[in-house]
Write a protein that holds these residues in place. Structure first.
Motif, PDB file in Angstrom:
ATOM      1  N   VAL A 175       0.849  -1.194   0.000  1.00  0.00           N
ATOM      2  CA  VAL A 175       0.000   0.000   0.000  1.00  0.00           C
ATOM      3  C   VAL A 175       0.885   1.245   0.000  1.00  0.00           C
TER       4      VAL A 175
ATOM      5  N   LEU B   7      -1.835  -2.890  -4.101  1.00  0.00           N
ATOM      6  CA  LEU B   7      -3.280  -2.794  -3.937  1.00  0.00           C
ATOM      7  C   LEU B   7      -3.911  -1.644  -4.726  1.00  0.00           C
ATOM      8  N   GLU B   8      -3.081  -0.756  -5.274  1.00  0.00           N
ATOM      9  CA  GLU B   8      -3.597   0.372  -6.060  1.00  0.00           C
ATOM     10  C   GLU B   8      -3.566   0.097  -7.565  1.00  0.00           C
TER      11      GLU B   8
ATOM     12  N   LYS C  40      -7.318  -3.442  -4.561  1.00  0.00           N
ATOM     13  CA  LYS C  40      -7.884  -3.357  -3.209  1.00  0.00           C
ATOM     14  C   LYS C  40      -9.404  -3.522  -3.225  1.00  0.00           C
ATOM     15  N   ASP C  41     -10.081  -3.036  -4.277  1.00  0.00           N
ATOM     16  CA  ASP C  41     -11.528  -3.193  -4.387  1.00  0.00           C
ATOM     17  C   ASP C  41     -11.900  -4.647  -4.657  1.00  0.00           C
TER      18      ASP C  41
ATOM     19  N   VAL D 284     -10.143  -7.224  -3.639  1.00  0.00           N
ATOM     20  CA  VAL D 284      -9.974  -7.924  -2.355  1.00  0.00           C
ATOM     21  C   VAL D 284     -11.209  -7.711  -1.477  1.00  0.00           C
ATOM     22  N   LYS D 285     -11.700  -6.474  -1.451  1.00  0.00           N
ATOM     23  CA  LYS D 285     -12.878  -6.178  -0.621  1.00  0.00           C
ATOM     24  C   LYS D 285     -14.125  -6.897  -1.137  1.00  0.00           C
TER      25      LYS D 285
ATOM     26  N   LYS E 210      -6.381 -10.065   4.579  1.00  0.00           N
ATOM     27  CA  LYS E 210      -5.249  -9.129   4.559  1.00  0.00           C
ATOM     28  C   LYS E 210      -4.160  -9.666   3.633  1.00  0.00           C
TER      29      LYS E 210
END
Length: 431
Positions: A92, A140-141, A153-154, A156-157, A168
């Motif tokens: 990150v 993650l970006e 990151k989205d 993963v969510k 994580k």
């Protein structure tokens, strides 16, 4: 079904907007789970063409979820994502060191296109550019390789929302084959010519030792008579040439075990002559044990031809497995162990109670012996080979050097054990 119906109703039947509505709902749901502990998970790897390697740890809450297909696919895709983004260095943006951020700011502030801008505008432009640059460095970006309309990151969510557990992405390491090594073109024609010349110089004296050997001397006993069956057995067990096997048995009086050792020593001697050659090709390999222990390793050789051979591949695979099997190993060789570790080990040994009664000169020798043994336990090349504990790993490497005819260097490795960073943090907090 009801969520889909509501999403379409909220967005006037626009399918694309309804998908975005559901994704946002999933993200909000995932955020609620972000505080849950993640002590389970998987270690995964991805190797691209043996030249790029990724080792990654992703955590979740339960072992049940970690063994599910959805989570496994997530880990595999994250490893592939890291391999596909050579600029990525961190998970990150918050992980980017302050000195890197300061350096980026200094570079941006000096750009010519900013000189005509007012001070307050200039500062905003610089911060925006820095933010963009930091995002380029963070895994993650990145735009997700399977759907570039969302960032990692989205994705993963979304997976969090699907499986109902916190996730994580803990850490990753990338190896690029030969990075940092100087590569040079070799004049093989000149090398062959030099070797041929050396043989021609040596050839006049070859017949005399052969005659002496046949006759035997006072110092050298006559060689034992060796059966064809024994030669065949030695050849099958070692893979050495027929004449080499015959000579080894002759030199050792027909003792099969000593002949094997003789051939190994001959191989090691041949390997030592090649140790100065540049090794900048090779392979990156990995070994994952039960998704809980993972190793990424780089082994170098001289040419891509040898790097792609089955024997070299087998060596790399065996070395990766060896690291997994030796949890105490932290370095490739004894020479790689920092002086600070040696000093600490000496301090610990000097304070051992069983040494207090020993004379000073004896105590020093005992300590040095114990330190030498301890350092050997930390070095990969000093370990007994897991497939044949009669030899050390360094001897296995040298045998492969002799067999392939090229220098081989075990350059580096990294080992991940699932949850080890969590355990370390817990221990420190308890202390």
């Amino acid at each position: 079904m009801m969520d889909c119906k509501k999403a379409l109703s909220e967005t006037g039947g626009d399918l694309e907007k309804a998908q975005e509505f559901l994704r946002k709902k999933g993200l909000a749901s995932a955020d609620k789970k972000a505080s849950r502990a993640t002590a389970e998970g998987r270690i995964g790897s991805y190797i691209h063409d043996s030249r790029i390697g990724i080792l990654i740890e992703v955590n979740c809450e339960t072992d049940f979820v970690s063994r599910g297909d959805i989570f496994k696919e997530l880990v595999d895709d994250l490893a592939m994502q890291a391999a596909a983004c050579p600029q990525v260095q961190h998970l990150v943006t918050e992980d980017v060191p302050k000195e890197t951020v300061d350096k980026e700011r200094e570079i941006e502030m000096q750009k010519e296109d900013l000189l005509s801008k007012p001070e307050q505008i200039r500062s905003k432009i610089v911060e925006g550019r820095i933010r963009k640059r930091l995002e380029e460095l963070a895994l993650l970006e990145q735009p997700y390789i399977k759907n570039d309309k969302m960032v990692v990151k989205d994705w993963v969510k979304q997976t969090i929302a699907t499986i109902g557990e916190n996730i994580k992405v803990k850490r990753f390491v990338r190896y690029n084959l030969g990075e940092g090594l100087e590569k040079k073109s070799q004049d093989f024609a000149a090398e062959v010519a030099a070797q041929t010349a050396a043989k021609q110089v040596a050839s006049p004296g070859k017949e005399q030792p052969a005659v002496a050997e046949a006759k035997g001397t006072v110092d050298t006993p006559p060689k034992a008579t060796i059966s064809a069956a024994l030669v065949k057995q030695l050849r099958e067990e070692t893979g050495a040439g027929m004449m080499d096997c015959k000579k080894a048995l002759s030199e050792t009086g027909g003792d099969l075990e000593k002949a094997q050792e003789y051939l190994r020593k001959k191989g090691l001697s041949a390997a030592d002559k090649k140790s100065s050659r540049l090794a900048a090709e090779g392979r990156i390999g990995s070994y994952i044990h039960d998704a809980r222990i993972g190793v990424l390793i780089e082994v170098n050789c001289e040419t891509d031809f040898v790097g792609r051979s089955e024997k070299f591949k087998e060596l790399v695979d065996d070395l990766a497995m060896q690291v997994v099997a030796c949890p105490q190993v932290q370095f490739v060789s004894i020479e790689d162990i920092p002086e600070s570790v040696r000093i600490k080990e000496k301090e610990l040994e000097m304070q051992r109670e069983d040494l207090l009664s020993k004379p000073e000169n004896i105590r020093e020798r005992i300590v040095e012996g114990r330190i030498s043994k301890r350092l050997g336990e930390l070095a990969l090349l000093e370990q007994p080979f897991i497939k044949d504990d009669s030899i050390l790993v360094k001897d296995l490497v040298k045998q492969t050097v002799a067999a392939l005819g090229e220098n081989i260097k075990v350059r580096r490795f990294v080992r991940f054990t699932l949850g080890e960073m969590n355990e370390t943090a817990k221990t420190e907090n308890e202390a």
